[in-house]
Motif scaffolding. Structure first.
Motif, PDB file in Angstrom:
ATOM      1  N   GLN A 118      21.171  84.376  -2.283  1.00 30.04           N
ATOM      2  CA  GLN A 118      21.454  85.350  -3.347  1.00 30.04           C
ATOM      3  C   GLN A 118      22.885  85.250  -3.877  1.00 30.04           C
ATOM      4  O   GLN A 118      23.397  86.212  -4.459  1.00 30.04           O
ATOM      5  CB  GLN A 118      21.197  86.777  -2.867  1.00 30.04           C
ATOM      6  N   THR A 119      23.538  84.113  -3.681  1.00 27.93           N
ATOM      7  CA  THR A 119      24.949  83.965  -4.036  1.00 27.93           C
ATOM      8  C   THR A 119      25.164  82.662  -4.780  1.00 27.93           C
ATOM      9  O   THR A 119      24.826  81.587  -4.278  1.00 27.93           O
ATOM     10  CB  THR A 119      25.825  83.965  -2.765  1.00 27.93           C
ATOM     11  N   TRP A 120      25.745  82.736  -5.984  1.00 30.95           N
ATOM     12  CA  TRP A 120      26.155  81.539  -6.718  1.00 30.95           C
ATOM     13  C   TRP A 120      27.551  81.132  -6.267  1.00 30.95           C
ATOM     14  O   TRP A 120      28.446  81.971  -6.122  1.00 30.95           O
ATOM     15  CB  TRP A 120      26.156  81.792  -8.221  1.00 30.95           C
ATOM     16  N   ILE A 121      27.746  79.835  -6.048  1.00 27.17           N
ATOM     17  CA  ILE A 121      29.036  79.269  -5.670  1.00 27.17           C
ATOM     18  C   ILE A 121      29.295  78.052  -6.548  1.00 27.17           C
ATOM     19  O   ILE A 121      28.385  77.243  -6.781  1.00 27.17           O
ATOM     20  CB  ILE A 121      29.058  78.873  -4.179  1.00 27.17           C
ATOM     21  N   ALA A 122      30.514  77.918  -7.057  1.00 26.35           N
ATOM     22  CA  ALA A 122      30.896  76.777  -7.893  1.00 26.35           C
ATOM     23  C   ALA A 122      31.720  75.785  -7.081  1.00 26.35           C
ATOM     24  O   ALA A 122      32.334  76.150  -6.068  1.00 26.35           O
ATOM     25  CB  ALA A 122      31.691  77.259  -9.105  1.00 26.35           C
ATOM     26  N   THR A 123      31.735  74.534  -7.517  1.00 32.49           N
ATOM     27  CA  THR A 123      32.520  73.505  -6.847  1.00 32.49           C
ATOM     28  C   THR A 123      33.150  72.572  -7.870  1.00 32.49           C
ATOM     29  O   THR A 123      32.694  72.467  -9.005  1.00 32.49           O
ATOM     30  CB  THR A 123      31.655  72.631  -5.901  1.00 32.49           C
ATOM     31  N   MET A 124      34.188  71.874  -7.432  1.00 31.09           N
ATOM     32  CA  MET A 124      34.794  70.803  -8.228  1.00 31.09           C
ATOM     33  C   MET A 124      35.525  69.860  -7.285  1.00 31.09           C
ATOM     34  O   MET A 124      35.892  70.235  -6.169  1.00 31.09           O
ATOM     35  CB  MET A 124      35.761  71.369  -9.265  1.00 31.09           C
ATOM     36  N   ASP A 125      35.724  68.623  -7.733  1.00 31.66           N
ATOM     37  CA  ASP A 125      36.549  67.646  -7.028  1.00 31.66           C
ATOM     38  C   ASP A 125      37.883  67.510  -7.744  1.00 31.66           C
ATOM     39  O   ASP A 125      37.949  67.566  -8.978  1.00 31.66           O
ATOM     40  CB  ASP A 125      35.884  66.264  -7.032  1.00 31.66           C
ATOM     41  N   SER A 126      38.944  67.297  -6.983  1.00 29.11           N
ATOM     42  CA  SER A 126      40.244  66.953  -7.563  1.00 29.11           C
ATOM     43  C   SER A 126      41.000  66.059  -6.601  1.00 29.11           C
ATOM     44  O   SER A 126      41.355  66.489  -5.501  1.00 29.11           O
ATOM     45  CB  SER A 126      41.075  68.191  -7.880  1.00 29.11           C
ATOM     46  N   ALA A 127      41.241  64.804  -7.034  1.00 27.05           N
ATOM     47  CA  ALA A 127      41.985  63.850  -6.212  1.00 27.05           C
ATOM     48  C   ALA A 127      43.480  63.892  -6.492  1.00 27.05           C
ATOM     49  O   ALA A 127      44.234  63.106  -5.926  1.00 27.05           O
ATOM     50  CB  ALA A 127      41.446  62.440  -6.444  1.00 27.05           C
ATOM     51  N   HIS A 128      43.916  64.793  -7.353  1.00 23.58           N
ATOM     52  CA  HIS A 128      45.350  64.939  -7.624  1.00 23.58           C
ATOM     53  C   HIS A 128      46.059  65.513  -6.397  1.00 23.58           C
ATOM     54  O   HIS A 128      45.438  66.229  -5.599  1.00 23.58           O
ATOM     55  CB  HIS A 128      45.577  65.847  -8.838  1.00 23.58           C
ATOM     56  N   PRO A 129      47.341  65.243  -6.225  1.00 20.09           N
ATOM     57  CA  PRO A 129      48.071  65.788  -5.066  1.00 20.09           C
ATOM     58  C   PRO A 129      48.417  67.261  -5.271  1.00 20.09           C
ATOM     59  O   PRO A 129      49.309  67.600  -6.033  1.00 20.09           O
ATOM     60  CB  PRO A 129      49.337  64.926  -5.007  1.00 20.09           C
ATOM     61  N   HIS A 130      47.709  68.138  -4.613  1.00 17.45           N
ATOM     62  CA  HIS A 130      47.914  69.576  -4.784  1.00 17.45           C
ATOM     63  C   HIS A 130      48.782  70.190  -3.693  1.00 17.45           C
ATOM     64  O   HIS A 130      49.396  71.235  -3.913  1.00 17.45           O
ATOM     65  CB  HIS A 130      46.563  70.295  -4.817  1.00 17.45           C
ATOM     66  N   GLY A 131      48.768  69.596  -2.512  1.00 14.31           N
ATOM     67  CA  GLY A 131      49.556  70.167  -1.424  1.00 14.31           C
ATOM     68  C   GLY A 131      48.894  71.339  -0.737  1.00 14.31           C
ATOM     69  O   GLY A 131      49.554  72.079  -0.005  1.00 14.31           O
ATOM     70  N   PHE A 132      47.616  71.549  -0.971  1.00 15.05           N
ATOM     71  CA  PHE A 132      46.884  72.609  -0.268  1.00 15.05           C
ATOM     72  C   PHE A 132      45.454  72.145  -0.033  1.00 15.05           C
ATOM     73  O   PHE A 132      44.978  71.180  -0.643  1.00 15.05           O
ATOM     74  CB  PHE A 132      46.903  73.940  -1.028  1.00 15.05           C
ATOM     75  N   GLY A 133      44.786  72.839   0.867  1.00 14.30           N
ATOM     76  CA  GLY A 133      43.387  72.556   1.165  1.00 14.30           C
ATOM     77  C   GLY A 133      42.727  73.805   1.699  1.00 14.30           C
ATOM     78  O   GLY A 133      43.317  74.888   1.718  1.00 14.30           O
ATOM     79  N   PHE A 134      41.490  73.674   2.137  1.00  9.85           N
ATOM     80  CA  PHE A 134      40.766  74.822   2.679  1.00  9.85           C
ATOM     81  C   PHE A 134      41.439  75.316   3.961  1.00  9.85           C
ATOM     82  O   PHE A 134      41.946  74.533   4.760  1.00  9.85           O
ATOM     83  CB  PHE A 134      39.322  74.431   3.009  1.00  9.85           C
TER      84      PHE A 134
END
Length: 302
Positions: free
Chosen positions: A198-214
């Protein structure tokens, strides 16, 4: 199954203050309850609030990791549901931007007439978008996972994994990159979404250097009513990941989940101070949640 609920770990910020702020942003929003319990010498504040129909949990009082933009919350402003959507997106942006940090300015982009990405004063990230009303309707609030760093390019695999774990599931929109775009390779996901419990979740990929993660600061909480459900989701989601304490785990992509019992959630909402003290003391000794032990600790005749 019950809907999945985002859980935000506010660290030393006050969870109640944050919840009261968020409930001013959108209609169909309310602070459901506030309660307190102790972990060692720390008084923890726990809240549940609803934002535009989406339920959230929050906790503060115990030091934790900084909130990462890897999990943000998309707010859909749909002109087909709200004739003043273009006006309201600006109003909400202005509230969120006070003492916040702009990640992408509120502006026109190829994928939307009006879009912006901002971290608010509590560190929580929001993506505001003026939605194209064509196609299948989505909720106002959609958690969004960005796969970056060592898991960049794995968003599509993750969707397939989650849809295999959750029986009530389906894929929605899938928008892969048609060609290499800088460090992002063709076929990786510019955007996709999927539906589980019952929950929609969105996703995306990004290979750029962000300096953060999950990390654990924003997790996805699964309210389970039976031990069978807890056993199943604990085993399935922690496979090749990292089982943790108190129902927390990291899956093989690094996303944090809480496989939780409705007994515990009900105790935090409705229990007496003595019941909350007993059940939290029992809960803190657990890895995978044991419903029978929680029920015994919660029982009033002790």
């Amino acid at each position: 199954m019950l809907p999945i609920k985002p859980h935000i770990w506010f660290g030393q910020n006050k969870a109640k203050d944050a919840a009261e702020f968020y409930t001013t942003l959108l209609p169909d929003s309310v602070l459901s309850y506030v309660n307190h319990f102790y972990v060692s010498d720390h008084e923890c504040e726990v809240v549940e609030f609803t934002l535009a129909g989406q339920s959230f949990f929050g906790i503060s009082g115990v030091p934790g990791p900084s909130i990462s933009p890897s999990i943000s919350f998309m707010i859909n402003f749909d002109p087909s549901r709200d004739p003043d959507a273009a006006k309201h997106i600006d109003e909400v942006w202005n509230k969120l931007s006070e003492n916040g940090q702009v990640m992408m300015p509120l502006d026109r982009y190829p994928f939307s007439e009006r879009y912006g990405w901002i971290g608010d004063k509590y560190g929580v990230s929001w993506q505001l978008i003026l939605t194209n009303p064509a196609g299948e309707e989505r909720p106002v609030i959609v958690p969004s996972l960005m796969y970056t760093g060592p898991v960049a390019g794995k968003a599509d695999d993750a969707i397939n994994f989650y849809c295999s774990v959750f029986k009530d599931s389906k894929r929605g929109t899938t928008a892969p990159r048609p060609e290499d775009m800088g460090p992002d390779k063709a076929g990786t996901l510019m955007f996709a979404d999927f539906y589980i419990d019952q929950t929609w979740i969105a996703t995306m990929d990004s290979a750029h250097p962000h300096g953060f993660g999950f990390n654990e600061a924003v997790s996805l909480l699964i309210p389970c009513e039976t031990q069978e459900e807890i056993d199943y989701y604990w085993s399935a989601l922690s496979a090749d990941g990292e089982p943790g304490q108190c129902g927390w785990l990291k899956d093989k992509y690094g996303v944090s989940w809480q496989v939780a019992s409705t007994v515990m959630l009900n105790a935090l909402k409705n229990g007496s101070p003595e019941q909350i003290a007993r059940i939290t003391q029992t809960f803190m000794t657990m890895k995978k949640v044991d419903i029978a032990a929680l029920q015994q600790a919660y029982a009033p005749n002790q």
